[in-house]
Design a protein around this motif. Structure first.
Motif, PDB file in Angstrom:
ATOM      1  N   LEU A  12      48.142-110.410  -9.482  1.00 32.98           N
ATOM      2  CA  LEU A  12      46.696-110.325  -9.306  1.00 32.98           C
ATOM      3  C   LEU A  12      46.306-109.148  -8.430  1.00 32.98           C
ATOM      4  O   LEU A  12      45.261-108.522  -8.637  1.00 32.98           O
ATOM      5  CB  LEU A  12      46.171-111.634  -8.708  1.00 32.98           C
ATOM      6  N   PRO A  16      43.600-107.633 -10.987  1.00 34.99           N
ATOM      7  CA  PRO A  16      42.866-108.852 -10.599  1.00 34.99           C
ATOM      8  C   PRO A  16      42.267-109.634 -11.759  1.00 34.99           C
ATOM      9  O   PRO A  16      42.110-110.851 -11.663  1.00 34.99           O
ATOM     10  CB  PRO A  16      41.783-108.325  -9.656  1.00 34.99           C
ATOM     11  N   ARG A  17      41.911-108.965 -12.843  1.00 29.64           N
ATOM     12  CA  ARG A  17      41.263-109.668 -13.956  1.00 29.64           C
ATOM     13  C   ARG A  17      42.183-109.792 -15.176  1.00 29.64           C
ATOM     14  O   ARG A  17      41.718-110.056 -16.293  1.00 29.64           O
ATOM     15  CB  ARG A  17      39.963-108.965 -14.356  1.00 29.64           C
ATOM     16  N   TYR A  38      47.542-120.445 -10.432  1.00 29.73           N
ATOM     17  CA  TYR A  38      46.425-119.677  -9.883  1.00 29.73           C
ATOM     18  C   TYR A  38      45.323-120.603  -9.383  1.00 29.73           C
ATOM     19  O   TYR A  38      44.823-120.455  -8.264  1.00 29.73           O
ATOM     20  CB  TYR A  38      45.862-118.715 -10.928  1.00 29.73           C
ATOM     21  N   VAL A  49      39.855-114.091  -5.579  1.00 25.97           N
ATOM     22  CA  VAL A  49      39.620-112.799  -6.215  1.00 25.97           C
ATOM     23  C   VAL A  49      38.121-112.540  -6.164  1.00 25.97           C
ATOM     24  O   VAL A  49      37.323-113.382  -6.594  1.00 25.97           O
ATOM     25  CB  VAL A  49      40.109-112.790  -7.676  1.00 25.97           C
ATOM     26  N   ASP A 189      33.440-115.159  -7.759  1.00 21.66           N
ATOM     27  CA  ASP A 189      34.732-115.288  -8.441  1.00 21.66           C
ATOM     28  C   ASP A 189      34.946-114.040  -9.276  1.00 21.66           C
ATOM     29  O   ASP A 189      34.317-113.858 -10.323  1.00 21.66           O
ATOM     30  CB  ASP A 189      34.760-116.534  -9.327  1.00 21.66           C
ATOM     31  N   ARG A 191      37.198-113.256 -11.168  1.00 20.46           N
ATOM     32  CA  ARG A 191      37.806-113.499 -12.476  1.00 20.46           C
ATOM     33  C   ARG A 191      36.862-114.246 -13.426  1.00 20.46           C
ATOM     34  O   ARG A 191      37.313-114.763 -14.454  1.00 20.46           O
ATOM     35  CB  ARG A 191      39.116-114.276 -12.319  1.00 20.46           C
ATOM     36  N   THR A 192      35.590-114.305 -13.108  1.00 23.78           N
ATOM     37  CA  THR A 192      34.639-114.952 -14.011  1.00 23.78           C
ATOM     38  C   THR A 192      34.751-114.324 -15.405  1.00 23.78           C
ATOM     39  O   THR A 192      34.731-113.102 -15.546  1.00 23.78           O
ATOM     40  CB  THR A 192      33.204-114.804 -13.480  1.00 23.78           C
ATOM     41  N   SER A 193      34.868-115.159 -16.414  1.00 20.70           N
ATOM     42  CA  SER A 193      35.110-114.672 -17.774  1.00 20.70           C
ATOM     43  C   SER A 193      33.901-113.955 -18.347  1.00 20.70           C
ATOM     44  O   SER A 193      32.758-114.141 -17.898  1.00 20.70           O
ATOM     45  CB  SER A 193      35.481-115.846 -18.685  1.00 20.70           C
ATOM     46  N   TYR A 223      37.744-104.656  -7.195  1.00 16.79           N
ATOM     47  CA  TYR A 223      38.142-106.043  -6.959  1.00 16.79           C
ATOM     48  C   TYR A 223      39.134-106.097  -5.810  1.00 16.79           C
ATOM     49  O   TYR A 223      39.937-105.187  -5.612  1.00 16.79           O
ATOM     50  CB  TYR A 223      38.766-106.650  -8.224  1.00 16.79           C
TER      51      TYR A 223
END
Length: 330
Positions: A12, A16-17, A38, A49, A189, A191-193, A223
């Motif tokens: 990560l 990070p993503r 995770y 993240v 966040d 890693r928000t999709s 990030y």
């Protein structure tokens, strides 16, 4: 923390993503295992993240403040500072009598309502030292502190990142007003999709992807991985204040930034012109670092040490009851 957790953290920090499928493939585990480990780390408050906007896009510089306080006023002042959006990386050091923090404020910060003007007038402040962060030695996207272990091969890094990204051409442009919901979601966040970001913004997934690519490639959006080293067994954190001759400043700073014990290194104004944040297991581990790795770096004429006694704020996280949390959750 087991070996899989360690590798997921290193992955990560590199990407990070990255999708869980890729994280799993790179580390020899299933996509489900990568996702499960995770989420366990994130729920426990060990790591977050986060998406960060470069303060320079808003015309802000970063100032390193060392605030020596009245002993009975340290706690209230520290708590008030950490809740301000213009404060980052706040901690209490020097036996509990000093607050060290980073203030984001314009170079010509002369308005009366700005913190740089207010701090000297506070009754809690006995002494104040503020220096400008002139240059971070970490390259954009650098992993930061990696002293907890783990390792990625060059082949793994290539697979995760696709190779080094081209340097942005010129200063990053400021985000648009309509980017606010997107950036707020990523600050909570990183890693928000794309699907969730599309729901939040009302955009299509394609538009979300294009806007992220634009913000990231320009350098406006990056990030970071907020970590709590204490939860990983690394309980000593120190800020080093180093004096380095200008002719050696770049080489010395880059070498120090490359040490796995160092979370951050940057050139600052003042008599001690390099600041480095070091994380070690204990006092003996820190002594070993000072007398071996740091001692071998040429160009350091003098140094001072501030030992952190209480961590207050990371890049975009508050520390509450031993956990990293988004500021709005406190």
């Amino acid at each position: 923390m087991n070996a899989v957790d360690t590798q997921i953290l290193r992955t990560l920090q590199c990407a990070p993503r990255a999708p869980f499928r890729l994280i799993g493939e790179v580390n020899g585990v299933s996509e489900q295992t990568a996702a499960r480990r995770y989420h366990a780390l994130r729920r426990s408050g060990v790591m977050r993240v986060v998406g960060l906007v470069d303060p320079a896009v808003h015309g802000e510089a970063q100032w390193v403040a060392r605030i020596r306080c009245r002993p009975d006023r340290v706690g209230p002042l520290a708590d008030a500072l950490t809740r301000r959006p213009d404060i980052a990386y706040a901690s209490i050091a020097s036996g509990g009598s000093e607050i060290i923090c980073v203030i984001r404020s314009p170079l010509d910060a002369q308005r009366e309502d700005m913190l740089l003007q207010q701090l000297p007038r506070s009754a809690a402040v006995l002494d104040l030292r503020i220096d400008l962060l002139i240059h971070p030695f970490d390259a954009p996207g650098a992993p930061g502190w990696t002293g907890y272990g783990g390792h990625l091969t060059p082949e793994q890094e290539q697979r995760l990142t696709g190779g080094p990204s081209p340097a942005p051409a010129g200063p990053p442009p400021p985000p648009d007003a309509e980017d606010a919901p997107l950036l707020a979601a990523l600050a909570e966040d990183g890693r928000t999709s794309h699907t969730r970001l599309a729901e939040i913004t009302g955009w299509s997934k394609g538009r979300v992807a294009r806007r992220l690519e634009s913000l990231e490639s320009s350098g406006a959006l990056s990030y970071d991985i907020d970590l709590l080293p204490e939860r990983l067994g690394y309980r000593l954190n120190a800020t080093l204040w180093l004096r380095v001759a200008p002719a050696r400043l770049e080489r010395t700073g880059q070498e120090i930034a490359g040490h796995e014990e160092v979370a951050f290194a940057g050139a600052i104004s003042g008599d001690h012109n390099v600041m480095a944040i070091v994380t070690c297991r204990d006092a003996q581990d820190f002594y070993r670092y000072l007398t071996t790795r740091l001692a071998a770096v040429p160009g350091i004429d003098a140094y001072g040490v501030s030992i952190r006694v209480r961590r207050l704020k990371q890049a975009a996280s508050l520390i509450s009851h031993g956990r990293l949390v988004h500021p709005v959750q406190v």
